[in-house]
Design a protein around this motif. Sequence first.
Motif, short mmCIF file in Angstrom:
data_model
loop_
_atom_site.label_atom_id
_atom_site.label_comp_id
_atom_site.label_asym_id
_atom_site.label_seq_id
_atom_site.Cartn_x
_atom_site.Cartn_y
_atom_site.Cartn_z
N GLN A 45 42.32 25.20 -3.77
CA GLN A 45 41.31 24.57 -4.50
C GLN A 45 41.86 24.25 -5.98
OE1 GLN A 45 38.01 27.36 -3.90
NE2 GLN A 45 37.07 25.62 -2.61
N HIS A 46 42.37 25.42 -6.25
CA HIS A 46 42.96 25.40 -7.87
C HIS A 46 43.91 24.28 -7.92
CE1 HIS A 46 44.00 26.52 -11.84
NE2 HIS A 46 45.46 26.76 -11.11
N GLU A 47 44.69 23.79 -6.80
CA GLU A 47 45.75 23.05 -7.13
C GLU A 47 45.40 21.53 -6.50
OE1 GLU A 47 49.40 24.85 -5.33
OE2 GLU A 47 49.40 26.07 -6.97
N ALA A 48 44.18 21.30 -6.05
CA ALA A 48 43.99 20.24 -5.31
C ALA A 48 42.93 19.22 -5.99
CB ALA A 48 43.51 20.53 -3.57
N GLY A 49 42.98 19.70 -7.33
CA GLY A 49 42.00 18.74 -8.09
C GLY A 49 42.72 17.35 -8.20
N SER A 50 41.84 16.48 -9.12
CA SER A 50 41.94 14.84 -9.06
C SER A 50 43.44 14.73 -9.89
CB SER A 50 40.75 14.41 -9.81
OG SER A 50 40.67 14.78 -11.11
N ILE A 51 43.72 15.99 -10.61
CA ILE A 51 45.04 15.64 -11.62
C ILE A 51 46.26 16.40 -11.15
CG2 ILE A 51 43.56 15.40 -13.73
CD1 ILE A 51 44.14 18.54 -14.32
N ILE A 52 46.16 16.47 -9.51
CA ILE A 52 47.30 17.01 -8.95
C ILE A 52 48.85 16.49 -9.46
CG2 ILE A 52 47.40 15.23 -7.17
CD1 ILE A 52 48.23 19.22 -7.01
N HIS A 53 48.80 15.35 -9.90
CA HIS A 53 50.19 14.59 -10.34
C HIS A 53 50.75 15.31 -11.71
CE1 HIS A 53 49.37 11.50 -7.15
NE2 HIS A 53 50.57 11.63 -7.05
N LEU A 54 49.48 15.39 -12.53
CA LEU A 54 49.90 16.04 -14.06
C LEU A 54 50.19 17.44 -13.73
CD1 LEU A 54 49.83 15.81 -16.86
CD2 LEU A 54 47.19 16.46 -16.84
N VAL A 216 40.61 12.38 -18.36
CA VAL A 216 41.31 13.36 -18.02
C VAL A 216 41.31 14.43 -18.95
CG1 VAL A 216 43.48 14.51 -17.42
CG2 VAL A 216 43.02 11.88 -16.64
N TYR A 217 40.99 14.18 -20.30
CA TYR A 217 41.10 15.33 -21.21
C TYR A 217 40.15 14.93 -22.29
CZ TYR A 217 43.78 12.88 -24.84
OH TYR A 217 44.31 11.76 -25.68
N TRP A 218 39.84 15.80 -23.28
CA TRP A 218 38.98 15.36 -24.50
C TRP A 218 39.65 16.66 -25.53
CZ3 TRP A 218 35.67 19.30 -26.44
CH2 TRP A 218 35.34 20.14 -25.48
N ILE A 219 39.59 16.02 -26.59
CA ILE A 219 39.82 16.90 -27.87
C ILE A 219 38.71 16.99 -28.75
CG2 ILE A 219 41.46 17.66 -29.83
CD1 ILE A 219 43.64 16.92 -28.12
N ARG A 278 61.23 14.64 -7.08
CA ARG A 278 60.79 13.86 -5.71
C ARG A 278 60.47 15.03 -4.98
NH1 ARG A 278 66.12 10.21 -4.70
NH2 ARG A 278 65.64 8.35 -5.87
N GLY A 279 60.93 16.24 -5.01
CA GLY A 279 60.40 17.29 -4.29
C GLY A 279 58.79 17.72 -4.53
N LEU A 280 58.61 17.57 -5.64
CA LEU A 280 57.42 18.09 -6.37
C LEU A 280 56.53 17.17 -6.08
CD1 LEU A 280 58.28 20.13 -9.51
CD2 LEU A 280 57.47 20.99 -7.51
N GLY A 281 56.87 15.82 -6.24
CA GLY A 281 55.74 14.60 -5.82
C GLY A 281 55.11 14.20 -7.16
N ALA A 282 55.48 14.48 -8.35
CA ALA A 282 54.76 14.35 -9.26
C ALA A 282 54.91 12.63 -9.69
CB ALA A 282 54.85 14.80 -10.54
N LEU A 293 51.57 9.74 -11.72
CA LEU A 293 50.87 10.08 -12.57
C LEU A 293 49.69 8.59 -12.83
CD1 LEU A 293 53.19 12.07 -12.96
CD2 LEU A 293 52.05 12.43 -15.11
N SER A 294 48.56 8.91 -13.29
CA SER A 294 47.74 7.85 -13.58
C SER A 294 48.15 7.72 -15.14
CB SER A 294 46.37 8.21 -13.60
OG SER A 294 45.84 9.43 -14.20
N PRO A 295 47.81 6.38 -15.70
CA PRO A 295 47.83 6.26 -17.24
C PRO A 295 47.34 7.46 -18.10
CG PRO A 295 47.52 3.99 -16.00
CD PRO A 295 47.31 5.27 -15.10
N ASP A 296 46.03 7.55 -17.52
CA ASP A 296 45.40 8.69 -18.54
C ASP A 296 46.16 10.17 -18.26
OD1 ASP A 296 43.68 7.05 -19.21
OD2 ASP A 296 41.92 8.02 -17.99
N GLU A 297 46.90 10.44 -17.23
CA GLU A 297 47.50 11.89 -16.94
C GLU A 297 48.81 11.67 -17.90
OE1 GLU A 297 47.06 13.64 -12.67
OE2 GLU A 297 47.70 11.58 -12.57
N TRP A 298 49.43 10.37 -17.75
CA TRP A 298 50.59 10.11 -18.70
C TRP A 298 50.27 10.43 -20.24
CZ3 TRP A 298 55.55 10.91 -18.07
CH2 TRP A 298 56.39 10.25 -18.84
N GLU A 299 49.07 10.24 -20.59
CA GLU A 299 48.49 10.21 -21.68
C GLU A 299 48.65 11.79 -22.13
OE1 GLU A 299 44.98 9.19 -25.05
OE2 GLU A 299 45.24 8.16 -23.00
#
Length: 341
Positions: A45-54, A216-219, A278-282, A293-299
């Motif tokens: 569950q910890h690794e299957a979130g919506s930000i998996i590529h990040l 994806v984030y807030w500060i 490639r192996g990790l799939g990011a 990665l989505s644009p928000d993850e890339w940010e």
Amino acid sequence: MMRSCQESSSSAFYRPPHLRFKNLHLSCHEVADHYSGRTNQTLEQHEAGSIIHLKQFNNWIKSVLIQLYAKRGDAVLDLACGKGGDLIKWDKARIGYYVGIDIADGSIEDCRTRYNGDADHHQRRKKYCFPARLICGDCFEVRLDKFLAEDAPFDICSCQFAMHYSWSTEARARRALANISALLRPGGIFIGTMPDANVIIKKLREAEGLHFGNSVYWIRFDEEFEDKDAVDCPEWIVPFPVFKALAEEYGFELVFVKNSHVFVEEYLKKPEFVELMRGLGALGDGKEDQSTLSPDEWEVAYLYLSFVLRKRGQPDQTRVNSRRDKGKMHLSKEDIVYISD
């Protein structure tokens, strides 16, 4: 991965170095409680979130750092080791000894389970190649040189996405660096990742108020924190020139510091690291899987940097193997050592 970074105001970053710290000592316990509170999730569950590529992208950066600087047989000190997500990376480097320390007892227990190969996780695997010790304690508060005297010296120290937690007070920042310096051999390597203060300050100046972010984030600066479903506890940003200057007081010299965007641009020019990505799939696998990665993850990736420091001095080529007898190839609950100040 939502991150919250706290300071009194943007002007705090431009005061003299000894005034850049806030006296928020009790926040280390908030950090421990937060991460321990997440341990009832399974690792899947910890690794299957919506930000998996990040997450995969961050794993790629850590893997590159380890492949660049860890050598076969090295003794490794992993500060803020968390749930042991980097164990497999150290195993691939064929290290000889591992000591992991984390303030959250729930995370250390998950790390123990992962090390033993008993995790409820798709990477259930054979035993790791190195003996290990696990310690529960605040490595930014407790003096570690005497406690780990028989384990030292270490060849490499790693602190991933956690070094900034030591900057709640100047005393904690100095204790963290003193611990690392005392335990590394001359010529030893300190690798890490942390928020990029330059980028965060730039974004704060461009923001209309004292907060900014995306999906994806807030500060948020100088305001109360809201309930979120990811990392939501007090954090601090560290101006890297101040960090570098303090590290130099403890015998370190800078090898490099790179923002994550620069890091990926540079190391994706090397074929071995392209294959690793490639192996990790990011960024997808280059075949059927075109997700990335989505644009928000890339940010979010732009908010972080990687650094490598080297302890000054000539390395002693003689390895001390007897210290590694303290490690075990299978860890029981009773093998976890709890330390405090």
